[in-house]
Design a protein around this motif. Structure first.
Motif, PDB file in Angstrom:
ATOM      1  N   LYS B  77       0.829  -1.207   0.000  1.00 17.33           N
ATOM      2  CA  LYS B  77       0.000   0.000   0.000  1.00 17.33           C
ATOM      3  C   LYS B  77       0.866   1.261   0.000  1.00 17.33           C
ATOM      4  O   LYS B  77       0.680   2.157  -0.826  1.00 17.33           O
ATOM      5  CB  LYS B  77      -0.912   0.015   1.233  1.00 17.33           C
ATOM      6  N   SER B  78       1.818   1.279   0.919  1.00 13.83           N
ATOM      7  CA  SER B  78       2.694   2.461   0.995  1.00 13.83           C
ATOM      8  C   SER B  78       3.493   2.608  -0.288  1.00 13.83           C
ATOM      9  O   SER B  78       3.682   3.724  -0.784  1.00 13.83           O
ATOM     10  CB  SER B  78       3.658   2.335   2.174  1.00 13.83           C
ATOM     11  N   THR B  79       3.965   1.492  -0.796  1.00 15.89           N
ATOM     12  CA  THR B  79       4.755   1.540  -2.025  1.00 15.89           C
ATOM     13  C   THR B  79       3.933   2.159  -3.155  1.00 15.89           C
ATOM     14  O   THR B  79       4.422   3.044  -3.876  1.00 15.89           O
ATOM     15  CB  THR B  79       5.211   0.123  -2.416  1.00 15.89           C
ATOM     16  N   MET B 192      -2.868   9.922   1.888  1.00 15.35           N
ATOM     17  CA  MET B 192      -2.660   9.746   3.333  1.00 15.35           C
ATOM     18  C   MET B 192      -2.263   8.303   3.604  1.00 15.35           C
ATOM     19  O   MET B 192      -2.981   7.374   3.244  1.00 15.35           O
ATOM     20  CB  MET B 192      -3.945  10.096   4.092  1.00 15.35           C
ATOM     21  N   ASP B 193      -1.108   8.133   4.240  1.00 13.89           N
ATOM     22  CA  ASP B 193      -0.581   6.790   4.487  1.00 13.89           C
ATOM     23  C   ASP B 193      -0.769   6.421   5.956  1.00 13.89           C
ATOM     24  O   ASP B 193       0.023   6.813   6.803  1.00 13.89           O
ATOM     25  CB  ASP B 193       0.901   6.739   4.111  1.00 13.89           C
ATOM     26  N   GLU B 194      -1.799   5.683   6.245  1.00 13.07           N
ATOM     27  CA  GLU B 194      -2.143   5.299   7.620  1.00 13.07           C
ATOM     28  C   GLU B 194      -1.938   6.453   8.591  1.00 13.07           C
ATOM     29  O   GLU B 194      -1.213   6.308   9.579  1.00 13.07           O
ATOM     30  CB  GLU B 194      -1.298   4.090   8.061  1.00 13.07           C
ATOM     31  N   PRO B 195      -2.584   7.586   8.320  1.00 13.60           N
ATOM     32  CA  PRO B 195      -2.245   8.776   9.102  1.00 13.60           C
ATOM     33  C   PRO B 195      -2.599   8.656  10.574  1.00 13.60           C
ATOM     34  O   PRO B 195      -1.958   9.269  11.407  1.00 13.60           O
ATOM     35  CB  PRO B 195      -3.060   9.884   8.429  1.00 13.60           C
TER      36      PRO B 195
HETATM   37 MG   LIG Z   1       2.776   1.157   4.878  1.00 13.69          MG
END
Ligand SMILES: [Mg+2]
Ligand SMILES: Nc1ncnc2c1ncn2[C@@H]1O[C@H](COP(=O)(O)OP(=O)(O)OP(=O)(O)O)[C@@H](O)[C@H]1O
Lengths: 288, 293
Positions: B77-79, B192-195
């Motif tokens: 996901k982050s990638t 937004m990455d797992e904010p």
């Molecule tokens: Mg991640």
């Protein structure tokens, strides 16, 4: 008991003001002690010194009494003050060049790992070689003693500043670097707004170490080089007074060096505090 | 180019996302880009240590969407989010920005805001200066930027804290500053990455409400990475479920609600049905990932 009485007295004003008063009291008391304790301790040490001289009847050509030293400071000021100025000039000039050079070279070094690879061996070699061993060579190669002393003091103060700055510039939070990249920051903007501020704690550490070392190096180099006459610094006055068994003057020169060292320490600590107290753990007063 | 905000899209009124898709389907290739903010086409990411984090991932993000990327830890996901933001290039495949002006790096100028998992604030700078950063990097003067910064701070409820330093704020407040900083450029796309992963449940719900309100008010497109079924079901009108090894889209769910997404919604039958549906999709994704191992 006393606590209970106090609380009863101010209970009308409410709990908040009670807390405020209590905090303020301990605050001023602590501030007072913080200033007083160091001075009292130094005064105590001077007292013990005087006691030692009086009780053991130490002759003044072996160890002068505090009063003798103060008298020497006064009577020999004409000889000591030009030397103090020489030592101060070398110390601060070396520190200034070391700051500019250390920060500047650190910025260049972190630009590319190739530059770092190329320069680092020299940095390490110069750093690990005892300065006192190169001092005689510098005297030969440099045009005059003053610049040789300056070079010694510079070399010694330079490396702590350089290595701290390199560590600081490299320790930037990678998420913040990502953020700068995301907003298309230029190299220059990243340096100015991110890397330099982020390395301020490291700069402060380098400054403290470099400041202390530049004075030590200025003195040690003068011992090794042996200057004389008009350009003589405090180290020469120390040696000279020793040869002449003029111990009050030797102690006076020593005290001038100590005061200079303490002043440099205080100044660099103040600079560190000014740079960091708003945000960095090392300079902050924790309230929890 | 400064982003011009599209007219606020209200997810409740007018067409639902599902009818959007149905309408969009017969459209020609010329009109589709208008609706697409960014599209990933067969994006793969192979890290230098041999990890294939993404394989042939394709995703169209449509304007005004609140899209959650949901998937097990390590599914990429982050990638994916970082590749969309231009932080680290794709190994193969393309990222297309059909309706944005692209700069030299292939990124849409000032069109993307990013909120990291950590607040990622500069500890040496005040709240004001932290929010000023994106505008400062754009060459805007402090006085010129002031109204926008104060507007961004007001939108996250931190108007009174402009002079505070990050260390003087709570975790939730720091996250709000981070959101204000992402919004200050008025981006069209907010990543937004797992904010809120590191926050407590109450703060997280509060910030969820805030983000939802901001989304409604500004019509911004949001891609929200999360590993929480409940969070994604509450926030999104589209949930893309990813599987791991290799990272790929394995379900694309439209989430519709009849009423407001508020405190009542959290306890409603509708919400429970949605979370059930999302949970099942996630379960499937986890199983697929386990088989691929
Ligand atoms: Mg991640
Ligand atoms: N810089 C890197 N170098 C090598 N492998 C990486 C790197 N970054 C991520 N990976 C790998 O790529 C895969 C996907 O990572 P990613 O961070 O995108 O997962 P994620 O879905 O965001 O997980 P999480 O929910 O835990 O944050 C993981 O297997 C991870 O080990």
């Amino acid at each position: 008991m006393t606590d209970a009485v106090q609380t009863a007295n101010i209970s009308e004003a409410g709990t908040d003001s009670a807390v405020a008063i209590a905090v303020a009291r301990t605050g001023t008391a602590e501030k007072f002690l913080r200033i007083v304790i160091p001075f009292v301790m130094v005064a105590l040490a001077i007292g013990l010194w005087q006691l030692h001289i009086t009780v053991n009847e130490v002759p003044r050509y072996i160890m002068p009494a505090p009063g003798d030293v103060i008298a020497a400071l006064y009577t020999d000021w004409g000889t000591l003050s030009p030397s103090l100025l020489v030592t101060l000039r070398i110390t601060f000039l070396a520190l200034a060049i070391a700051l500019v050079g250390g920060v500047g070279l650190a910025i260049i070094l972190v630009q590319s790992k190739w530059i770092e690879l190329a320069i680092f061996p020299f940095a390490v070699i110069l750093q690990v070689t005892p300065m006192i061993a190169i001092a005689p060579l510098l005297i030969i190669y440099m045009p005059d003693t003053q610049s040789a002393l300056l070079t010694c003091a510079f070399v010694v103060a330079f490396f702590p500043i350089l290595s701290n700055m390199v560590a600081g510039l490299k320790s930037v939070d990678h998420n913040l670097l990502n953020l700068f990249e995301l907003y298309g920051a230029s190299r220059w903007q990243t340096l100015l707004y991110l890397k330099l501020p982020a390395s301020l704690p490291y700069f402060a550490a380098g400054l403290r170490i470099g400041g202390g070392l530049s004075l030590i190096a200025a003195v040690v180099a003068e011992f090794a080089a042996g200057s004389a006459g008009k350009g003589a610094g405090l180290a020469f006055r120390l040696l000279e007074s020793g040869y002449r068994l003029n111990y009050p003057r030797l102690y006076a020169a020593l005290i001038l060096l100590m005061v200079t060292g303490v002043a440099i320490f205080a100044a660099t600590s103040l600079i560190a505090w000014l740079l960091l107290h708003r945000w960095h753990e090392s300079a902050m007063k924790r309230e929890n | 180019m400064r982003a011009i905000l599209p007219a606020p899209l209200c997810p409740k009124s007018g067409s639902s996302i599902l009818t959007d898709i149905l309408e969009a389907a017969p459209e020609t290739a010329e009109t589709t880009p208008e609706r697409t903010v960014v599209s990933m086409r067969n994006v793969s990411k192979l890290f230098s240590n041999g990890t294939l984090a993404l394989k042939d991932m394709s995703l169209d993000v449509r304007r005004g969407e609140f899209l959650s990327l949901l998937g097990p830890s390590g599914c990429g996901k982050s990638t994916a989010l970082r590749i969309i933001a231009g932080l680290g290039a794709a190994s193969t495949g393309v990222i297309d920005w059909p309706s944005s002006r692209i700069n030299a790096k292939g990124l849409p100028e000032g069109d993307v805001g990013f909120v990291f998992q950590e607040p990622t604030l500069m500890p040496w700078a005040s709240v004001f200066d932290n929010v000023y950063l994106p505008l400062r990097l754009n060459g805007m003067s402090k006085s010129g930027a002031r109204p926008r910064i104060m507007e961004a701070l007001a939108s996250v409820g931190l108007s009174d804290f402009e002079k505070s330093y990050p260390r003087e704020l709570s975790g939730g407040m720091k996250m709000r500053v981070s959101i204000a900083r992402a919004l200050v450029t008025k981006p069209r796309l907010l990543l937004m990455d797992e904010p809120f992963a590191a926050l407590d449940e109450i703060t997280r719900q509060k910030l969820n409400d805030d983000v939802l309100r901001l989304w409604r008010e500004t019509g911004i497109t949001v891609i929200f990475v999360t590993h929480s079924v409940f969070e994604s079901a509450f926030l999104s009108n589209r949930i893309v479920v990813m599987r791991a090894r290799p990272g790929q889209v394995c379900a694309d769910l439209a989430i519709e609600t009849t009423g407001e997404r508020d405190a009542n919604y959290r306890t409603s039958e509708e919400y429970r049905a949605t979370t059930d549906r999302v949970s099942r999709a996630l379960q499937e994704a986890i199983m697929l990932g386990a088989q691929g191992q």
